[in-house]
Design a protein around this motif. Structure first.
Motif, PDB file in Angstrom:
ATOM      1  N   GLY A   4      -0.870  27.088  -4.358  1.00 29.91           N
ATOM      2  CA  GLY A   4      -1.445  27.475  -5.642  1.00 29.91           C
ATOM      3  C   GLY A   4      -1.875  26.294  -6.492  1.00 29.91           C
ATOM      4  N   ARG A   5      -1.885  25.070  -5.930  1.00 27.23           N
ATOM      5  CA  ARG A   5      -2.263  23.878  -6.671  1.00 27.23           C
ATOM      6  C   ARG A   5      -3.279  23.067  -5.876  1.00 27.23           C
ATOM      7  NH1 ARG A   5       3.299  24.375  -7.645  1.00 27.23           N
ATOM      8  NH2 ARG A   5       3.894  24.266  -9.856  1.00 27.23           N
ATOM      9  N   ARG A   6      -4.166  22.369  -6.609  1.00 31.66           N
ATOM     10  CA  ARG A   6      -5.084  21.431  -5.983  1.00 31.66           C
ATOM     11  C   ARG A   6      -4.524  20.018  -6.163  1.00 31.66           C
ATOM     12  NH1 ARG A   6      -9.767  23.221  -4.110  1.00 31.66           N
ATOM     13  NH2 ARG A   6     -10.582  21.088  -4.033  1.00 31.66           N
ATOM     14  N   ARG A   7      -4.369  19.319  -5.053  1.00 30.71           N
ATOM     15  CA  ARG A   7      -3.726  18.004  -5.096  1.00 30.71           C
ATOM     16  C   ARG A   7      -4.564  16.985  -4.315  1.00 30.71           C
ATOM     17  NH1 ARG A   7       1.156  17.765  -2.645  1.00 30.71           N
ATOM     18  NH2 ARG A   7       0.706  19.480  -1.220  1.00 30.71           N
ATOM     19  N   GLU A   8      -5.853  16.893  -4.671  1.00 29.99           N
ATOM     20  CA  GLU A   8      -6.736  15.986  -3.957  1.00 29.99           C
ATOM     21  C   GLU A   8      -6.233  14.546  -3.989  1.00 29.99           C
ATOM     22  OE1 GLU A   8      -7.667  17.996  -6.388  1.00 29.99           O
ATOM     23  OE2 GLU A   8      -9.538  19.053  -5.935  1.00 29.99           O
ATOM     24  N   GLY A   9      -5.779  14.112  -5.176  1.00 27.62           N
ATOM     25  CA  GLY A   9      -5.356  12.721  -5.312  1.00 27.62           C
ATOM     26  C   GLY A   9      -4.227  12.358  -4.371  1.00 27.62           C
ATOM     27  N   ALA A  10      -3.249  13.239  -4.242  1.00 25.52           N
ATOM     28  CA  ALA A  10      -2.121  12.959  -3.359  1.00 25.52           C
ATOM     29  C   ALA A  10      -2.578  12.850  -1.908  1.00 25.52           C
ATOM     30  CB  ALA A  10      -1.059  14.047  -3.501  1.00 25.52           C
ATOM     31  N   PHE A  11      -3.429  13.802  -1.484  1.00 22.99           N
ATOM     32  CA  PHE A  11      -3.901  13.792  -0.105  1.00 22.99           C
ATOM     33  C   PHE A  11      -4.784  12.575   0.169  1.00 22.99           C
ATOM     34  CE2 PHE A  11      -2.770  18.329  -0.235  1.00 22.99           C
ATOM     35  CZ  PHE A  11      -2.142  18.462   0.997  1.00 22.99           C
ATOM     36  N   TYR A  12      -5.730  12.310  -0.721  1.00 23.32           N
ATOM     37  CA  TYR A  12      -6.638  11.191  -0.481  1.00 23.32           C
ATOM     38  C   TYR A  12      -5.931   9.856  -0.642  1.00 23.32           C
ATOM     39  CZ  TYR A  12     -10.778  14.032   0.138  1.00 23.32           C
ATOM     40  OH  TYR A  12     -11.703  14.916   0.646  1.00 23.32           O
ATOM     41  N   GLY A  13      -4.927   9.787  -1.526  1.00 24.57           N
ATOM     42  CA  GLY A  13      -4.154   8.564  -1.638  1.00 24.57           C
ATOM     43  C   GLY A  13      -3.461   8.211  -0.334  1.00 24.57           C
ATOM     44  N   LEU A  14      -2.857   9.214   0.300  1.00 24.57           N
ATOM     45  CA  LEU A  14      -2.198   8.965   1.579  1.00 24.57           C
ATOM     46  C   LEU A  14      -3.219   8.650   2.673  1.00 24.57           C
ATOM     47  CD1 LEU A  14       0.641  11.642   1.568  1.00 24.57           C
ATOM     48  CD2 LEU A  14       0.881   9.168   1.397  1.00 24.57           C
ATOM     49  N   PHE A  15      -4.397   9.268   2.605  1.00 20.34           N
ATOM     50  CA  PHE A  15      -5.416   9.013   3.622  1.00 20.34           C
ATOM     51  C   PHE A  15      -5.950   7.588   3.523  1.00 20.34           C
ATOM     52  CE2 PHE A  15      -8.579  11.324   6.398  1.00 20.34           C
ATOM     53  CZ  PHE A  15      -7.615  11.980   7.139  1.00 20.34           C
TER      54      PHE A  15
ATOM     55  N   ASP B 261       0.815  -1.218   0.000  1.00 21.25           N
ATOM     56  CA  ASP B 261       0.000   0.000   0.000  1.00 21.25           C
ATOM     57  C   ASP B 261       0.847   1.267   0.000  1.00 21.25           C
ATOM     58  OD1 ASP B 261      -2.644  -0.593  -0.231  1.00 21.25           O
ATOM     59  OD2 ASP B 261      -2.974  -0.893   1.895  1.00 21.25           O
ATOM     60  N   ALA B 262       1.996   1.186   0.643  1.00 24.24           N
ATOM     61  CA  ALA B 262       2.850   2.365   0.708  1.00 24.24           C
ATOM     62  C   ALA B 262       3.251   2.838  -0.678  1.00 24.24           C
ATOM     63  CB  ALA B 262       4.110   2.056   1.536  1.00 24.24           C
ATOM     64  N   VAL B 263       3.162   1.925  -1.655  1.00 24.31           N
ATOM     65  CA  VAL B 263       3.485   2.265  -3.042  1.00 24.31           C
ATOM     66  C   VAL B 263       2.227   2.606  -3.823  1.00 24.31           C
ATOM     67  CG1 VAL B 263       4.494   1.435  -5.190  1.00 24.31           C
ATOM     68  CG2 VAL B 263       5.535   0.808  -2.995  1.00 24.31           C
ATOM     69  N   ASN B 264       1.228   1.711  -3.778  1.00 23.17           N
ATOM     70  CA  ASN B 264       0.119   1.879  -4.727  1.00 23.17           C
ATOM     71  C   ASN B 264      -0.882   2.953  -4.343  1.00 23.17           C
ATOM     72  OD1 ASN B 264      -2.086   0.709  -3.139  1.00 23.17           O
ATOM     73  ND2 ASN B 264      -1.247  -1.301  -3.558  1.00 23.17           N
ATOM     74  N   ASP B 265      -1.086   3.231  -3.054  1.00 17.45           N
ATOM     75  CA  ASP B 265      -2.065   4.261  -2.687  1.00 17.45           C
ATOM     76  C   ASP B 265      -1.655   5.659  -3.168  1.00 17.45           C
ATOM     77  OD1 ASP B 265      -3.923   2.612  -1.632  1.00 17.45           O
ATOM     78  OD2 ASP B 265      -3.541   3.083   0.458  1.00 17.45           O
ATOM     79  N   PRO B 266      -0.486   6.162  -2.773  1.00 15.93           N
ATOM     80  CA  PRO B 266      -0.095   7.484  -3.281  1.00 15.93           C
ATOM     81  C   PRO B 266       0.069   7.507  -4.797  1.00 15.93           C
ATOM     82  CG  PRO B 266       1.244   6.858  -1.385  1.00 15.93           C
ATOM     83  CD  PRO B 266       0.494   5.639  -1.810  1.00 15.93           C
ATOM     84  N   LEU B 267       0.518   6.386  -5.387  1.00 13.03           N
ATOM     85  CA  LEU B 267       0.719   6.343  -6.833  1.00 13.03           C
ATOM     86  C   LEU B 267      -0.607   6.507  -7.572  1.00 13.03           C
ATOM     87  CD1 LEU B 267       2.493   5.888  -9.308  1.00 13.03           C
ATOM     88  CD2 LEU B 267       2.184   3.420  -8.997  1.00 13.03           C
ATOM     89  N   ILE B 268      -1.630   5.762  -7.159  1.00 13.91           N
ATOM     90  CA  ILE B 268      -2.935   5.884  -7.810  1.00 13.91           C
ATOM     91  C   ILE B 268      -3.511   7.274  -7.574  1.00 13.91           C
ATOM     92  CG2 ILE B 268      -5.319   5.040  -7.823  1.00 13.91           C
ATOM     93  CD1 ILE B 268      -3.324   3.183  -9.178  1.00 13.91           C
TER      94      ILE B 268
END
Length: 466
Positions: free
Chosen positions: A364-375, A64-71
């Motif tokens: 200045g950027r929206r990074r929902e995927g990165a935040f939700y991937g880690l969550f 998960d440490a790889v695939n969650d933030p990656l996705i």
């Protein structure tokens, strides 16, 4: 579904809320059944040693440490005519259901063969869980920027989630027992898994159809992957929200895993398992809506303190419960625990969109995927740590795997029974108290979030052509 074009886009249509909520049905069913029954299935049905079973879970969540933030990052970058997030639901639904079905089969293999089979299938299911769940959770800030509306959105999401988890958790053992009465428990698990695999996959198609994505492709963030992850972790508010969620979910998963062992081997009443799970999940479902109303008055922090105080008291009471206590007292305590479980579901996820807005103001950027991937990683890390800890502690304290053909609960050593009670009670209470400390220090309030939104709107207005 196209985004509404009204002048108040912060408000989300009811149909969209329902479609959004349905997207958590599959993950909730899978999580509920795995939380309550997976380790028990490994140890008492597939007959893996507790230590071996816990290693499978740990290896899976390390992946998960790889695939969650990656996705998560990929969903920030990939743009289609359906948007960035929704295509993952469409194409990941069926493989997710199939992998869930395969996990609860019992191949006739030796110990090494069974270990390899469950490891491979667990890795596959974990990957497909990520494929559908990370982009789905990243839809939340796409639907509304309103502080209270997001709490409402998450109330719908977790109403679906808890209701689905409740139905699955209560009916799964009923299905298993009904089939086992005519065949065997292994066939019971296989039939139940087939039913729930179909139910897990189907709602994603409604979620795909009924939701929308507000942001245009130009708003997608373009930082390098490692830099994006570093900035996400460096965000102070995110670290607090992540810590709150990890501690809350660690207790949810640990207690969920232990309930079957607690009822079977300490209270010697496995037949009340569906009633206890109904009390916990049913109470949590009701309290989701109550907390949603209360949060508008006392805020997210106030809700967390009240709900978790009830859960701490319940944890200590569960340690004191004796096998001769009446069944109604156990069910009452389970219902009281649901008060806190609802908070663990609702509040951390309601905090995260506020963190993302603050990050947008700062970067200045929206990074929902990165935040939700880690969550989502933290959600599954909590599941893994809980299951791994339970498996290792049971192994270390002399837990006995039931022999083939056993139809009644065997007698476990006193050391294993004490470990089960301690993890259900005082250990859980201490972890919940640590989460309350983090909530007290969480830097975002309703007032500060409203100020963040005003500054973001001013920035957008200034960047628009005259």
């Amino acid at each position: 579904m196209n985004a509404p074009t009204s002048p108040t886009p912060e408000k989300v249509p009811l149909l969209t809320k329902l479609a959004f909520g349905s997207g958590d049905v599959g993950p909730a069913i899978a999580t509920a059944i795995m939380s309550f029954f997976l380790l028990y299935f490994f140890t008492d049905v597939a007959r893996l040693a507790p230590a071996a079973a816990s290693v499978i879970l740990l290896v899976t969540k390390t992946w998960d440490a790889v695939n969650d933030p990656l996705i998560g990052l990929l969903s920030d970058r990939i743009n289609t005519r359906w948007g960035r997030r929704r295509p993952w639901l469409l194409f990941g639904a069926v493989p997710f259901g199939l992998a869930f079905f395969l996990l609860f089969q019992t191949p006739q293999l030796g110990d090494a063969g069974k270990f390899a089979y469950y490891l491979v299938v667990s890795l596959l299911l974990d990957t497909m869980f990520t494929v559908v769940n990370v982009p789905y959770t990243a839809l939340t800030p796409e639907l509304s920027r309103d502080y209270d509306e997001r709490t409402s959105l998450n109330s719908y999401r977790f109403a679906f989630s808890i209701a689905a988890g409740l139905i699955a958790a209560v009916t799964h053992p009923i299905i298993v027992d009904a089939v086992a009465a005519r065949s065997d428990v292994q066939t019971g698990y296989a039939v139940s898994a087939l039913i729930w695999a179909v139910v897990c996959a189907a709602p994603f198609f409604f979620a795909f159809w009924g939701t929308y994505e507000r942001h245009t492709p130009e708003e997608a963030e373009s930082l390098p992957v490692l830099e994006s992850l570093k900035r996400t972790v460096r965000n102070r508010a995110f670290r607090y929200a992540a810590g709150i969620y990890l501690l809350s979910w660690l207790v949810v998963q640990t207690v969920s895993t232990l309930i079957v062992y607690y009822l079977t081997y300490w209270l010697r009443r496995p037949e009340i398992t569906p009633l206890v799970l109904l009390a916990v999940q049913g109470s949590a479902l009701i309290w989701l809506f109550i907390w949603n109303v209360i949060s508008r008055r006392v805020g997210k922090k106030g809700v967390y303190f009240i709900g978790m105080s009830a859960w701490v008291a319940t944890s200590l009471a569960l340690f004191a419960v004796q096998p001769d206590w009446p069944t109604w007292s156990v069910i009452a305590l389970a219902a009281l625990a649901g008060v806190g479980v609802a908070v663990a579901y609702l509040i951390p996820w309601a905090m995260l969109p506020d963190v993302i807005e603050l990050d947008e103001l700062e970067t200045g950027r929206r990074r929902e995927g990165a935040f939700y991937g880690l969550f989502v990683l933290l959600q599954k890390l909590g599941l893994a740590l809980g299951l791994f800890a339970v498996g290792q502690v049971l192994s270390a304290t002399g837990y006995i795997t039931p022999p083939p053909g056993a139809t009644a609960p065997i007698t476990q050593p006193d050391s294993a029974l004490l470990a089960i009670r301690l993890m259900m009670g005082p250990v859980a209470a201490v972890i919940l108290l640590a989460g309350m400390v983090l909530v007290a220090r969480f830097p975002i309030t309703k007032a500060s979030h409203e100020q963040t939104l005003r500054e973001l709107e001013a920035r957008r207005a200034a960047s628009e052509p005259a």
